[in-house]
Every structure is written in C-alpha cells, then in structure tokens.
Design an enzyme around this catalytic site. Structure first.
Site, PDB file in Angstrom:
ATOM      1  N   ASP A 216       0.843  -1.261   0.049  1.00  0.00           N
ATOM      2  CA  ASP A 216       0.273   0.070   0.024  1.00  0.00           C
ATOM      3  C   ASP A 216       0.767   1.154   0.233  1.00  0.00           C
ATOM      4  O   ASP A 216       1.759   1.235   0.732  1.00  0.00           O
ATOM      5  CB  ASP A 216      -0.911   0.029   1.065  1.00  0.00           C
ATOM      6  CG  ASP A 216      -1.857   1.099   0.994  1.00  0.00           C
ATOM      7  OD1 ASP A 216      -2.815   1.329   0.426  1.00  0.00           O
ATOM      8  OD2 ASP A 216      -1.766   1.945   2.384  1.00  0.00           O
ATOM      9  N   GLU A 276      14.953 -14.604  -0.232  1.00  0.00           N
ATOM     10  CA  GLU A 276      15.068 -15.788   0.584  1.00  0.00           C
ATOM     11  C   GLU A 276      14.289 -16.780   0.454  1.00  0.00           C
ATOM     12  O   GLU A 276      14.571 -17.889   0.710  1.00  0.00           O
ATOM     13  CB  GLU A 276      15.171 -15.234   2.266  1.00  0.00           C
ATOM     14  CG  GLU A 276      16.540 -14.433   2.354  1.00  0.00           C
ATOM     15  CD  GLU A 276      16.038 -13.760   3.941  1.00  0.00           C
ATOM     16  OE1 GLU A 276      15.349 -14.501   4.644  1.00  0.00           O
ATOM     17  OE2 GLU A 276      16.597 -12.908   4.118  1.00  0.00           O
TER      18      GLU A 276
END
Length: 555
Positions: A216, A276
């Site tokens: 957002d 990751e």
C-alpha cells in the site's frame, strides 16, 4: 462449467515453484469485509473467502490479493493496523488464515496480502510508546516535528483525507505527520530500527506461507527530512487521479512529503528478504499524479527492487481512450524497458470502471467486454477487483449508510469509496445477494442482485462468461503474459498493437467507438476464435463492429 468445482494443482507442479509466476499473472483482489460472510454478522471473513476460492480458481485467476485483515480499530477499515502479527477477530484467526493459504495452494492459487507499512493506527503499541514523551525507545519511530514559533504546523503538507498532514499531540507538545487520517500516524523510515521491524513482519508472513504482497502507498514511505514546503501546482497541472478535485491536496506539487530517493534503498532491502523464499513477489501501489510512470520505472528497474507496480493511469476519472492507452503504455515502455507494470481498471479506492467511464450509457455489456479484452492483452500483469467480472456498476449509497470517513468528509461532491466496496453478489434469490444472512455492513443494491453470479454463470453472452473464457484464452498463449508490445497507427479511438514472444506474433485491435470501423493495419492475421471477438479481414482490410475487436495470429 460449474465455477464452484475444485481444480487441484498436480503435485509435481506444486513442488516446483516458478520464481517468474508473477510476470503476466492475473491477480484477483478480495476486499474481505465484502466478499463472503460465513458467520452471519454482516461482515465478510477469512472462512467466507475459503468457501469461495474454487470460484476464483475456475474464473481463471493466478493469485488472490486480500486487502488488510490485520488487527485494527477499523477507522480506515484495516488500513490502520494496530498489530501486524495478528488477524482481527472480525475476520477470524491466524489458524483460519493458515488453512486459507493451504486451500488456495491446493487450487493452484498464489496468495498475496496487503501490507500497509507507511503508517500504523494511533492505537498501535509502537505509537503509544512514541507519543509518551521525547525520550523513549520508540521516540523516533514516527515523524515528529516542533511547531513553528507561532504554534502552527511545521510546513504546508496536506493530508489526502483533507486538511493539514500534521496533528498536534499534547503529550509530546509536538506535531506528528499523517498522510491520511489523523488516526494513521506515519512511520519514520529514516530510522533503521523501523525498517528492521517492518522487514521482520514481512518475513513472518512469508514463513506462514504467503506468496507475496501488495504494498500500500509504496511511494509514501519516506519524507524529506528538511520538511520543506511543497510548492503550489498550477491549475492546469492538477490531476484528480489520487484525490478528488474538491480536495486541496491537488493544489500542491508533492515534492517533499513522498516519493523520496531514499526509498530505493529500502526496496532493495525488502526485495532481499523476498529473495530468501523460492517464489515470493510483490506489487506496489504508486500514488503520484504527476510522476507515477517514472516512479514505477524506478521501483521496478532490474532485479533488486520491487517486482511490479501499478499507478493510477487507468484508475483516474478520465475516460478510457485509444490515445490514452497507447500513450500510457508507450511511456512506460520507454522509461522502464526492464521494468514491469501491473494494470488495473478498478479497485477498492475508485469508482468502478463500469460507471466511471460511462459504460451504462450505451451498450454496457459490449463496452465492458471490449475493455476487458484490452486489459487482458496489454503487456504486464493484471489486477481484477471483485465483482468487475460481473460488470457491477458503482453503488449509490445514501448519506445515512456511508461508512467511509473520506466520503463523509467531502460529501456531497465526493461520496467516498463505499460505492465500490458493497458486498459481492452470489445469488439473486437469496437475502443480500447470498453475501450474508443478516444485514450487511453496506447495503446490497437491487441492480447488483440482478447481476449476481447465478444469473450469469453458464449464460454464454454474460460479462462473467466473457471474463472466464478470455482468461482461459490468455493463459493458453504465453505471448500475452511475457511478450513484447508494439503499437500501430489507427483511426481515431481504435487501438492496435502486436504482442510477440519467441516467434509467435499476435495482432490485437479494439474499436472503442459506437460505430463500425474499417482500416488496413499493414499486417494480416488469422483470427483466433477462442478470443470470442468477431472482427474479420476482407483482403487486407480489417472490419470491426461497434465496440468490436480482433485478436489473431500474424501469418
């Protein structure tokens, strides 16, 4: 096809995540308060979403984006978070969410969640500590500033929700910054501890199984530490795509309160966390009326920042036109040759495009089908907003039924966002369109009930079946997800482009006029009937009906 039939992903595919799945993906946005109520309290919830996942899978989406369901006082309906690690009780529990993710993955759907980190609720424990005094461990976690000598705010920055972006706090005897409601204080991203804590939140949800995030207000993270006044914006430069034209926010050129260069380094830190995980991805919302395309280009450049972003080019009040489509896409291709955009025509913050672009004035179904075909053949990923596949128009909400503080603030010139947030309609013959057995948090308009899923499912000429078939068509041809795009010169309000990928060349032509059009595009193509578009070649001339289109393979 029964859209509620489960379609599981083969196990061999499930164990081999595609790190590039997001490129060209179709992401279905769910506004959880309004999707499906499972417990009769009039508010949608996570269990309700679980019940409707087969519908989304069979529609043909690749992923879902769920608007905020975190613990919140709901002053801005979840976009004011008071606990990033918790699920608000009105939506369910963390276990409900975990099972939702499992069910979505079993159906072949990725799960993205709305991460609101530019600000928190003023009821977040971080802010409670920060405002307790100027000497505490979180004193610098929010944007605080002393008043001017006369006691007025530090500068002229404005809130999108109206008025000053600064609120006086009596405990600290300082002002704090809020780009939105006064109950949504802005976090101070210049503090590395704040960044570290937010990245820990990111890792928490990734470990819980989410496939990515919608970020957002991604360009609001940093402010200029100089606190310089924003300059005035000339009237001809004002743009109502970010805020309604009755809002003085549009009177400033927002050079210093957002879109700061420091954000690039944070996005690289954010991307490093995502990397990751095998196939995590994110899409950012860029709210900038003057420099949106350039910001999207910066934020998506290379492979070290955000995967994709969307701006408000096609979410603005300005009607869609062939010239605008070409200008927006070509501008992005020019400034972001290695970037990636995510296109959307509607979402939870803007008037639904069925109404915003005047579709209901004439031939609404034909118009909505042709603009859908455009959206689903552009280069980039796509966000679809719940209910647009039904062709829902904006709901007309009476003042006494308004919930949105934005609409209440600027009524009646701007009615807020409630009109696009009304409950999803599933069954025309059930109370509240099948959304809830009890009175919903926003009313369900009669016009929406008449357009419910059960009235369109299986009806070949419906807007819903057009979406479903075109999504299936899009998925069958990798050129639409990953191909290049080049535009052709056309008659007025006709848009034409060629999509190309690994030797496959597809001609896409769309007539946005209410009359027939004939022209020679300079290439010949064999129509692809699965597109459900009926344009045809006669010799070298392409003939299009009013609001008609053509998609075909170039010979």
């Amino acid at each position: 096809m029964n859209v509620f039939t489960s379609v599981a992903t083969p196990p061999e595919e499930a164990v081999k995540p595609d790190p590039d799945w997001w490129r060209g993906a179709v992401i279905y946005q769910i506004y959880p308060r309004s999707f499906q109520d499972s417990n009769g309290d009039g508010i949608g919830d996570l269990t309700g979403i679980r019940q409707r996942l087969p519908y989304i899978a069979n529609l043909g989406a690749d992923a879902i984006w769920i608007s905020p369901f975190f613990t919140s006082p709901m002053k801005d309906f979840g976009y004011d978070v008071s606990d990033y690690y918790g699920v608000d009780h009105m939506f369910g529990s963390l276990e409900d969410f975990r099972v939702l993710v499992e069910d979505a993955h079993a159906l072949g759907l990725k799960v993205m969640i709305d991460l609101v980190i530019s600000h928190t609720s003023d009821q977040h424990p971080w802010f409670a500590e920060s405002r307790s005094g100027q000497e505490n461990s979180k004193a610098d976690w929010y944007v605080w500033a002393d008043p001017k000598p006369d006691g007025s705010p530090p500068n002229n920055w404005l809130s999108i929700f109206g008025g000053s972006a600064w609120e006086w706090d009596t405990s600290r005897r300082q002002y704090y910054m809020h780009n939105f409601l006064a109950s949504q204080p802005d976090l101070n991203f210049h503090n590395p501890q704040v960044q570290d804590e937010l990245l820990a939140v990111v890792r928490f949800w990734l470990e819980l199984g989410v496939d990515g995030f919608r970020l957002d207000t991604i360009n609001f993270y940093f402010h200029a530490e100089s606190l310089q006044d924003n300059p005035a914006l000339a009237p001809e430069g004002r743009n109502a795509s970010i805020a309604p034209d009755v809002n003085p926010y549009n009177y400033q050129d927002h050079l210093y309160d957002k879109s700061q260069p420091e954000n690039l380094k944070f996005l690289e830190r954010f991307r490093a966390v995502l990397d990751e995980f095998p196939a995590a991805a994110a899409v950012g919302e860029v709210g900038d009326a003057q420099r949106g395309t350039e910001i999207v280009a910066q934020y998506t450049a290379g492979e070290r920042r955000i995967h994709m972003c969307y701006s408000f080019d096609f979410l603005s009040p300005e009607p869609l036109s062939a010239a605008k489509i070409r200008a927006v896409v070509e501008a992005f291709e020019k400034v972001a040759p290695d970037g990636w955009s995510c296109w959307a025509f509607s979402n939870h913050d803007v008037v639904r495009h069925a109404s915003r672009w005047g579709a209901f004035e004439r031939d609404p179904d034909r118009y909505l089908k042709i603009v859908t075909a455009i959206l689903l053949t552009l280069r980039g990923s796509v966000c679809l907003y719940q209910g647009e596949e039904l062709g829902l128009p904006e709901a007309d909400i009476a003042y006494e039924d308004l919930q949105d503080p934005y609409g209440i603030r600027f009524w009646p010139k701007f009615k807020g966002r409630d009109g696009c947030r009304t409950p999803m309609v599933w069954a025309s013959n059930l109370p509240n369109g099948g959304f809830s057995t009890e009175k919903p948090w926003l009313p369900v308009p009669d016009i929406h009930r008449a357009m419910a899923v059960d009235t369109q499912q299986g009806r070949d000429d419906s807007v819903f079946e057009f979406y479903r078939d075109f999504l299936e068509f899009r998925r069958a041809y990798p050129v639409f997800a990953k191909g290049s795009i080049s535009f052709l010169d056309t008659p007025e309000d006709v848009v034409a482009y060629i999509r190309e990928f690994e030797g496959d060349r597809i001609l896409c032509v769309f007539n946005l006029t209410h009359g027939p059009v004939e022209f020679a595009p300079g290439v010949e193509a064999e129509p692809m009937q699965a597109s459900r578009l009926n344009g045809r070649f006669e010799g070298k001339t392409l003939k299009l009906e009013a609001l008609g289109g053509f998609v075909g393979r170039i010979q």
